[in-house]
Design a protein around this motif. Structure first.
Motif, mmCIF file in Angstrom:
data_model
loop_
_atom_site.group_PDB
_atom_site.id
_atom_site.type_symbol
_atom_site.label_atom_id
_atom_site.label_comp_id
_atom_site.label_asym_id
_atom_site.label_seq_id
_atom_site.Cartn_x
_atom_site.Cartn_y
_atom_site.Cartn_z
ATOM 1 N N LYS A 1 3.128 0.140 -8.411
ATOM 2 C CA LYS A 1 1.834 -0.548 -8.291
ATOM 3 C C LYS A 1 1.290 -0.926 -9.665
ATOM 4 O O LYS A 1 0.760 -2.026 -9.849
ATOM 5 N N VAL A 2 1.413 0.002 -10.606
ATOM 6 C CA VAL A 2 0.942 -0.287 -11.972
ATOM 7 C C VAL A 2 1.740 -1.432 -12.580
ATOM 8 O O VAL A 2 1.185 -2.325 -13.237
ATOM 9 N N LEU B 1 3.040 4.860 -7.230
ATOM 10 C CA LEU B 1 2.048 4.485 -8.229
ATOM 11 C C LEU B 1 2.644 3.714 -9.413
ATOM 12 O O LEU B 1 2.069 2.708 -9.843
ATOM 13 N N ILE C 1 -3.421 -7.679 -4.905
ATOM 14 C CA ILE C 1 -4.241 -6.656 -5.570
ATOM 15 C C ILE C 1 -5.011 -5.827 -4.551
ATOM 16 O O ILE C 1 -5.093 -4.592 -4.642
ATOM 17 N N MET D 1 -2.733 -3.347 -2.658
ATOM 18 C CA MET D 1 -2.234 -2.229 -3.466
ATOM 19 C C MET D 1 -3.303 -1.183 -3.734
ATOM 20 O O MET D 1 -3.034 0.017 -3.698
ATOM 21 N N TRP D 2 -4.535 -1.611 -3.983
ATOM 22 C CA TRP D 2 -5.558 -0.683 -4.451
ATOM 23 C C TRP D 2 -6.740 -0.505 -3.512
ATOM 24 O O TRP D 2 -7.496 0.450 -3.653
ATOM 25 N N ALA D 3 -6.944 -1.415 -2.545
ATOM 26 C CA ALA D 3 -8.109 -1.286 -1.661
ATOM 27 C C ALA D 3 -7.749 -1.475 -0.204
ATOM 28 O O ALA D 3 -8.614 -1.660 0.630
ATOM 29 N N TYR D 4 -6.460 -1.413 0.101
ATOM 30 C CA TYR D 4 -6.029 -1.707 1.468
ATOM 31 C C TYR D 4 -6.669 -0.771 2.483
ATOM 32 O O TYR D 4 -7.252 -1.195 3.478
ATOM 33 N N LYS E 1 0.816 -1.211 0.000
ATOM 34 C CA LYS E 1 0.000 0.000 0.000
ATOM 35 C C LYS E 1 0.851 1.262 0.000
ATOM 36 O O LYS E 1 0.371 2.337 -0.331
ATOM 37 N N THR F 1 0.648 -4.664 -10.838
ATOM 38 C CA THR F 1 -0.719 -5.001 -11.233
ATOM 39 C C THR F 1 -0.758 -5.506 -12.669
ATOM 40 O O THR F 1 -1.488 -6.458 -12.983
#
Length: 302
Positions: A16-17, A13, A232, A235-238, A9, A20
């Protein structure tokens, strides 16, 4: 202590991209691999869907018939009409003699329906323009050859090991799971991968090991899914799922329940559940079981 300074988290960015994109690509690849299994091994018995018979026919073989007959009744069934399959099978059962190859109509069927794939330019499959290679598949079906098992074993060991190395590396930045669970999830795919490869060879020797092929495959899939979804999500909804969402509600419920049970607010959820269950059982015994027993005894005495 966490082996890395950063968590998923907290990554920038672009990283992360990157992660992902890789996870998304291998997930699509895994999906198509499952479809490919359904259309190859899953059709070995002539019926769509993976079964024990499919595994046995693919590795041990269908010893009651020839390889050509097994293929015509299995994965190659959609590529020929019933009359064409009957003619080829009849020629095979009559001994697959070269003198009867043309007169039986088998040559025309092979040239029309088979050599478009089974030719000299194809790799890994027999060339049906060469009668000696065609003759070889009219022998008893003994499943995968040892040469083919060696070839696909080393390809799978190298390729899938690399996939799980990078998936495991990304997952190692996670912090949701404990160190024990995380270490287990990272290590299990390699255990199941080796078990999967070994199960092919064992099934080649005896069909009773076909179950091991399915169990090992399911183990790899579960390990992959767990690491994939956890990575996932972190990274994006933690922040929303684990911090501002479920985790907050979880701790609020735990503290409120502990307070109602006259326990310390730091009591673990397992201890809270144990005490709540104990009080529930005691309440049920005192207000349900004992009065019922007393009522039954009074009736018996009367």
């Amino acid at each position: 202590m966490h082996p890395f300074k950063s968590h998923l988290k907290e990554l920038d960015l672009p990283i992360k991209v990157l992660f992902t994109g890789y996870l998304g690509t291998v997930a699509v690849g895994y999906f198509f691999a499952l479809i490919q299994i359904l259309f190859t091994h899953g059709m070995a018995d002539g019926k769509f869907g993976l079964s024990i018979d499919d595994i046995v026919y693919s590795y041990y073989g269908n010893r009651s018939g020839t390889l050509l007959e097994t293929k015509l009744n299995g994965s190659m069934k959609p590529y020929a009409t019933e009359q064409e399959r009957f003619a080829l099978i009849q020629w095979t059962r009559d001994g697959a003699e070269q003198s009867e190859y043309a007169s039986s109509g088998s040559k025309k069927i092979i040239e029309t329906k088979c050599v478009m794939c089974h030719n000299a330019d194809a790799s890994g499959i027999p060339n049906y323009n060469d009668f000696s290679q065609l003759k070889a598949v009219t022998e008893q079906d003994e499943g995968a050859t040892f040469a083919s098992l060696i070839r696909i074993s080393h390809i799978h060991l190298f390729g899938i090991a690399f996939i799980f190395m990078f998936v495991g590396l990304i997952f190692s930045f996670s912090e949701t799971a404990s160190v024990v669970i995380k270490s287990t999830a990272i290590g299990m795919p390699y255990v199941f991968l080796i078990a999967d490869i070994m199960s092919w060879w064992l099934t080649k020797l005896h069909p009773m090991f076909a179950w091991l092929v399915i169990i090992a495959g399911m183990g790899m899939a579960v390990s992959f899914a767990f690491m994939w979804f956890t990575s996932i999500a972190e990274m994006w909804a933690y922040r929303y799922v684990f911090v501002d969402g479920l985790a907050v509600h979880y701790h609020n419920i735990r503290k409120a329940s502990a307070k109602k049970l006259s326990l310390d607010e730091q009591t673990s959820m397992s201890a809270v559940i144990y005490h709540a269950a104990k009080q529930t059982v005691c309440f049920f015994i005192e207000n349900g079981v004992k009065p019922l027993i007393s009522f039954i005894k009074s009736k018996i005495n009367k």
